[in-house]
Structure formats: C-alpha cells, structure tokens
Design a protein around this motif. Structure first.
Motif, PDB file in Angstrom:
ATOM      1  N   UNK A 187       0.853  -1.277  -0.166  1.00  0.00           N
ATOM      2  CA  UNK A 187      -0.026  -0.018   0.027  1.00  0.00           C
ATOM      3  C   UNK A 187       0.815   1.282  -0.162  1.00  0.00           C
ATOM      4  N   UNK A 188       1.909   1.179   0.620  1.00  0.00           N
ATOM      5  CA  UNK A 188       3.038   2.363   0.608  1.00  0.00           C
ATOM      6  C   UNK A 188       4.258   2.088   0.510  1.00  0.00           C
ATOM      7  N   UNK A 189       5.039   2.798  -0.274  1.00  0.00           N
ATOM      8  CA  UNK A 189       6.675   2.613  -0.376  1.00  0.00           C
ATOM      9  C   UNK A 189       7.034   4.012  -0.047  1.00  0.00           C
ATOM     10  N   UNK A 190       7.840   4.084   1.212  1.00  0.00           N
ATOM     11  CA  UNK A 190       8.323   5.421   1.606  1.00  0.00           C
ATOM     12  C   UNK A 190       9.666   5.474   2.145  1.00  0.00           C
ATOM     13  N   UNK A 191      10.409   6.625   1.975  1.00  0.00           N
ATOM     14  CA  UNK A 191      11.653   7.002   2.916  1.00  0.00           C
ATOM     15  C   UNK A 191      11.268   7.598   4.073  1.00  0.00           C
ATOM     16  N   UNK A 192      11.179   7.106   5.262  1.00  0.00           N
ATOM     17  CA  UNK A 192      10.964   7.966   6.577  1.00  0.00           C
ATOM     18  C   UNK A 192      11.759   7.543   7.503  1.00  0.00           C
ATOM     19  N   UNK A 193      11.592   8.219   8.733  1.00  0.00           N
ATOM     20  CA  UNK A 193      12.575   7.477   9.742  1.00  0.00           C
ATOM     21  C   UNK A 193      11.782   6.534  10.563  1.00  0.00           C
ATOM     22  N   UNK A 194      12.498   5.257  11.040  1.00  0.00           N
ATOM     23  CA  UNK A 194      11.582   4.450  11.919  1.00  0.00           C
ATOM     24  C   UNK A 194      11.053   5.247  13.403  1.00  0.00           C
ATOM     25  N   UNK A 241      17.300  -1.842   6.066  1.00  0.00           N
ATOM     26  CA  UNK A 241      18.600  -1.374   6.390  1.00  0.00           C
ATOM     27  C   UNK A 241      18.735  -0.382   5.409  1.00  0.00           C
ATOM     28  N   UNK A 242      19.786   0.879   5.947  1.00  0.00           N
ATOM     29  CA  UNK A 242      19.979   2.094   5.213  1.00  0.00           C
ATOM     30  C   UNK A 242      20.579   1.402   3.812  1.00  0.00           C
ATOM     31  N   UNK A 276      16.924  -4.577  10.968  1.00  0.00           N
ATOM     32  CA  UNK A 276      15.738  -4.442  10.251  1.00  0.00           C
ATOM     33  C   UNK A 276      14.383  -4.471  11.201  1.00  0.00           C
ATOM     34  N   UNK A 277      13.716  -3.434  10.815  1.00  0.00           N
ATOM     35  CA  UNK A 277      12.420  -3.466  11.841  1.00  0.00           C
ATOM     36  C   UNK A 277      11.170  -3.899  11.076  1.00  0.00           C
ATOM     37  N   UNK A 329      14.762   5.587   6.497  1.00  0.00           N
ATOM     38  CA  UNK A 329      14.994   4.228   5.670  1.00  0.00           C
ATOM     39  C   UNK A 329      13.760   4.074   4.901  1.00  0.00           C
ATOM     40  N   UNK A 330      14.127   3.232   3.892  1.00  0.00           N
ATOM     41  CA  UNK A 330      12.870   2.682   3.060  1.00  0.00           C
ATOM     42  C   UNK A 330      11.955   1.850   3.891  1.00  0.00           C
ATOM     43  N   UNK A 331      10.578   2.348   3.789  1.00  0.00           N
ATOM     44  CA  UNK A 331       9.602   1.493   4.541  1.00  0.00           C
ATOM     45  C   UNK A 331       8.817   1.031   3.364  1.00  0.00           C
TER      46      UNK A 331
END
Length: 223
Positions: A74-81, A195-196, A152-153, A92-94
């Motif tokens: 549903x989403x692909x974004x670069x955000x802080x965990x 991971x970054x 990895x989160x 990081x890429x989420x």
C-alpha cells in the motif's frame, strides 16, 4: 496435491476459540430461522479461513528480505523508523503491506537474526491503509539484528477492524527467515523498515505472500 488439501488449510491454534464461538452462534441461528443459520455457516467458514496457517516455501538464498505478510503493498516511502524501535532518526525505506479481512494474517520473519527489541505502543484504530496509521495506530514493533550487524524493523499495525496484536517472539529469540512471529486480528498492516541503503523490488499494488515474496535484496550475502 489432493483436492481436499486445496480447500482445507491448517488453522492456527489462536483461531479455535473464535471458530467455536461462531459455530455455537450458528446453531442458535438455525434454531431461530434456517436462513439465518446458513449466514452463520458462511461466517464460520470465513473465520476458519481467517486463521488459516498454510505451509509456505521460503527462499533460502542469502541476502533476501521476504514479505512478512499476505496482502497488497500500500505504501513505499523513505521515512524515519518509529522512535520506540531505537533504530535512530536516519530515514529508511519503508514497505507497507495492507492485509484485508480475507488475507491470511500469520506474520513471518522477513530475515533471519536475533530479536533485539520488542516494543508495544497503544494507539488509535484508524484505517490501516492510511499513512498516518504508522504513527497514530496501536502497534507492535520488533527489531531483527542480522549476522552482519544490520537491523531490520517490522511493525504490526492494528487497523479499523483489528483489535488485537499478537507477537509470539521476545527479545533474545533467534528467528529463521519465514518463521512465524505473530498475527493480528482482523484486518491490519505490516511495515518493514529496510536497512539503510537497501532498495525494494516491489511496487505499490503488488500482491504479497508471507514467507515467499521477495521484497528486497541486501547488499551483502551474509544475511
């Protein structure tokens, strides 16, 4: 594969009590009015399939990140965990996988490694497909540290209908890629914080199969 195996899937033990309740209500509905009873049968079958726990064949090629959930990207974004994960502020890429009430809701580890953090955060029950659900909704996050030292989160997010997040893993556990670590009742979302420097191989709208679909490849081969 036998025809029976196509329709009859193993059920997670968490579902036994719910199917039992649905079945009991169905009996009562039949006593009240037969058409209501057949509606109850349909809902009981749905409940059984919601808690289905089919076997999955997880790719074991080193360096793969596997989808932790069935559903749609549903989403692909670069955000802080999320801060509770302790993964720092660096973006990081989420990759977010939205699970409808018809998806299998067993969650599986995307990579092998040690669970170094488990963090539950109470919150709201907004539509899990919304971006703000990552910050506002009830959630449970785990951080998996791989053999190469990278983290990895994975965050389980409750949705509009979901009212219970279950996490089977605890800090110190060692997970295999594709191993079951939790589930969410009923309809929800999984966020994966890569991971970054790691990109993704999936796109928005793509269908994911937990434990099987590759969502990313790590830059090193020792994961």
């Amino acid at each position: 594969m036998r025809m029976r195996d196509t329709f009859l899937k193993p059920m997670h033990p968490e579902g036994f009590k719910f199917v039992g309740v649905f079945a009991a209500i169905t009996v009562v509905l039949f006593l009240i009015w037969e058409p209501l009873g057949w509606i109850g049968v349909g809902l009981t079958v749905w409940c059984y399939y919601f808690f289905r726990d089919p076997a999955r064949i997880t790719p074991q090629v080193p360096g793969l990140v596997i989808s932790p959930a069935d559903g749609i990207v549903s989403l692909i974004e670069t955000v802080s965990p999320p801060p509770e994960l302790g993964m720092g502020d660096a973006p990081r890429l989420r990759v977010s996988v939205f699970m409808s009430v018809f998806n299998c809701h067993i969650n599986r580890a995307p990579v092998p490694g040690e669970v170094v953090k488990v963090a539950y955060t109470p919150g709201k029950f907004l539509n899990a497909s919304l971006d703000k659900a990552s910050k506002d909704n009830e959630r449970n996050g785990i951080v998996i540290r791989m053999d190469d030292g990278r983290d990895l989160g994975v965050v389980q997010i409750a949705g509009l209908v979901a009212r219970r997040i279950l996490c089977f893993s605890k800090e110190g556990d060692h997970l295999r890629r594709g191993e079951r670590f939790g589930l969410i009742r009923f309809g929800s979302r999984l966020d994966v914080y890569l991971p970054e420097g790691v990109g993704t191989e999936v796109s928005i709208g793509q269908t994911m199969i937990a434990g099987e679909t590759v969502i990313a490849r790590l830059t090193q081969d020792n994961a």
